[in-house]
Design an enzyme around this catalytic site. Structure first.
Site, PDB file in Angstrom:
ATOM      1  N   ASP A  47       0.840  -1.202   0.000  1.00 40.21           N
ATOM      2  CA  ASP A  47       0.000   0.000   0.000  1.00 40.21           C
ATOM      3  C   ASP A  47       0.873   1.249   0.000  1.00 40.21           C
ATOM      4  O   ASP A  47       1.618   1.495   0.956  1.00 40.21           O
ATOM      5  CB  ASP A  47      -0.907   0.000   1.232  1.00 40.21           C
ATOM      6  CG  ASP A  47      -1.793   1.233   1.301  1.00 40.21           C
ATOM      7  OD1 ASP A  47      -2.934   1.165   0.821  1.00 40.21           O
ATOM      8  OD2 ASP A  47      -1.325   2.269   1.831  1.00 40.21           O
ATOM      9  N   TYR A  52       2.961   9.864  -0.502  1.00 42.00           N
ATOM     10  CA  TYR A  52       4.089   9.286   0.234  1.00 42.00           C
ATOM     11  C   TYR A  52       5.420   9.526  -0.462  1.00 42.00           C
ATOM     12  O   TYR A  52       6.478   9.400   0.154  1.00 42.00           O
ATOM     13  CB  TYR A  52       3.908   7.775   0.433  1.00 42.00           C
ATOM     14  CG  TYR A  52       2.674   7.354   1.190  1.00 42.00           C
ATOM     15  CD1 TYR A  52       1.878   8.287   1.863  1.00 42.00           C
ATOM     16  CD2 TYR A  52       2.285   6.030   1.231  1.00 42.00           C
ATOM     17  CE1 TYR A  52       0.741   7.900   2.545  1.00 42.00           C
ATOM     18  CE2 TYR A  52       1.152   5.621   1.911  1.00 42.00           C
ATOM     19  CZ  TYR A  52       0.378   6.566   2.560  1.00 42.00           C
ATOM     20  OH  TYR A  52      -0.761   6.168   3.235  1.00 42.00           O
ATOM     21  N   LYS A  77      -2.876   5.942  -4.090  1.00 46.28           N
ATOM     22  CA  LYS A  77      -3.971   6.852  -3.755  1.00 46.28           C
ATOM     23  C   LYS A  77      -3.785   8.210  -4.429  1.00 46.28           C
ATOM     24  O   LYS A  77      -2.661   8.686  -4.611  1.00 46.28           O
ATOM     25  CB  LYS A  77      -4.032   7.057  -2.231  1.00 46.28           C
ATOM     26  CG  LYS A  77      -4.021   5.762  -1.441  1.00 46.28           C
ATOM     27  CD  LYS A  77      -4.035   6.027   0.059  1.00 46.28           C
ATOM     28  CE  LYS A  77      -3.772   4.755   0.829  1.00 46.28           C
ATOM     29  NZ  LYS A  77      -2.321   4.422   0.880  1.00 46.28           N
ATOM     30  N   HIS A 110      -7.680   9.652  -1.426  1.00 47.14           N
ATOM     31  CA  HIS A 110      -6.987   9.669  -0.140  1.00 47.14           C
ATOM     32  C   HIS A 110      -7.827  10.250   1.002  1.00 47.14           C
ATOM     33  O   HIS A 110      -7.726   9.796   2.135  1.00 47.14           O
ATOM     34  CB  HIS A 110      -5.669  10.450  -0.277  1.00 47.14           C
ATOM     35  CG  HIS A 110      -4.593   9.945   0.633  1.00 47.14           C
ATOM     36  ND1 HIS A 110      -3.278   9.852   0.249  1.00 47.14           N
ATOM     37  CD2 HIS A 110      -4.632   9.503   1.907  1.00 47.14           C
ATOM     38  CE1 HIS A 110      -2.556   9.379   1.248  1.00 47.14           C
ATOM     39  NE2 HIS A 110      -3.353   9.171   2.261  1.00 47.14           N
TER      40      HIS A 110
END
Length: 287
Positions: A47, A52, A77, A110
């Site tokens: 994930d 990120y 996401k 998200h």
């Protein structure tokens, strides 16, 4: 009991591994090693997210793993800055290129934007197009409270397959789980071990660390397991899909070693009772 990771059948028939590796806050250097270690250990769900900043490293590790693409379930996401129909499609293309993959297994929004719902809906309609075009196998959302989810479902064509939310023994999200279940939406748990209480907002909730709660430590001792393993087993017993984050090889292995024991009904109820109803991370209504 065999040591295999069960799967959850999503509402479109796609099989999603119940336990995966989350890589929020993993540095670029750590990400490749963590994903590589996880895949060697037996994890089959990774994930990540555009926000990120490590999609490229995730893709590198997946491609170098020697596993067939169909064996690894990859999630990313859409971030808030890219909400909107056209911008969401462009952002997806960027994520897919960074990952170096031909398709994604799961694409998630998200966060909801309750104050600008039309942006959330437009972004989700873009995800629906990606699904129809075969570029993703399933689509869903993150951090949607029951009212957010209902509002989206009322206007969307495709019911989300997954709702990924903060969920751990101190914040069990029963109302969200019930709403998800009523719509056939799988609930996926981020911060499943409660780490958000330690690292978020200066650790304001650091005292509420499930790993040190006496109920959990006593159950762990009884089973010859660690507190983290007991908590992950608790998620799995509830039909949830936890994605614990770690970059340390021994923790990654420890978190996967949860398929050879079961909790009793009394133990599950005792962990349920730890719930404080207090969120550790951001509030979706204010994000």
């Amino acid at each position: 009991m065999t040591a295999t990771n069960p799967t959850i059948t999503l509402n479109n028939g796609v099989q999603m591994p119940a336990l995966g590796l989350g890589i929020f806050q993993s540095s670029l250097a750590e990400t490749v090693d963590a994903v590589t270690t996880a895949l060697r250990t037996g994890y089959r769900l990774i994930d990540t997210a555009a926000a990120y900043g490590n999609e490229k490293e995730v893709g590198e590790a997946v491609r170098a793993s020697g596993l067939e693409r169909a064996e690894v379930f990859v999630t990313t996401k859409l971030w808030l800055d890219d909400y909107g129909y056209d911008s969401a499609l462009r952002a997806f293309d960027t994520s897919l290129a960074k990952l170096g993959l031909d398709y994604l297994d799961l694409y998630l929004l998200h966060w909801p934007i309750p104050a600008a719902f039309e942006q959330t809906l437009a972004s989700y309609r873009a995800a629906e197009k990606l699904l129809a075009d075969g570029l993703v196998r399933a689509i869903g959302v993150c951090n949607h409270n029951p009212d957010h989810l209902q509002r989206l479902i009322d206007q969307a064509d495709v019911v989300p397959a997954v709702n990924q939310v903060e969920l751990h023994p101190y914040f069990t999200q029963q109302a969200v789980r019930d709403a998800d279940a009523s719509h056939g939406v799988a609930t996926q748990s981020w911060a499943p071990l409660g780490g958000v209480n330690v690292y978020w907002n200066g650790g304001r909730n650091a005292a509420k660390n499930p790993l040190t709660h006496p109920v959990i430590t006593e159950i762990a001792a009884r089973h010859g397991k660690t507190p983290a393993q007991v908590i992950l087993r608790w998620h799995l017993e509830h039909g949830l899909a936890p994605i614990p984050k770690s970059v340390r090889a021994h923790r990654i292995a420890e978190n996967f070693d949860v398929f050879d024991f079961r909790l009793t009904g009394e133990e599950i109820a005792a962990i349920d009772a730890i719930n404080s109803g207090m969120r550790g991370g951001p509030d979706p209504d204010r994000h």
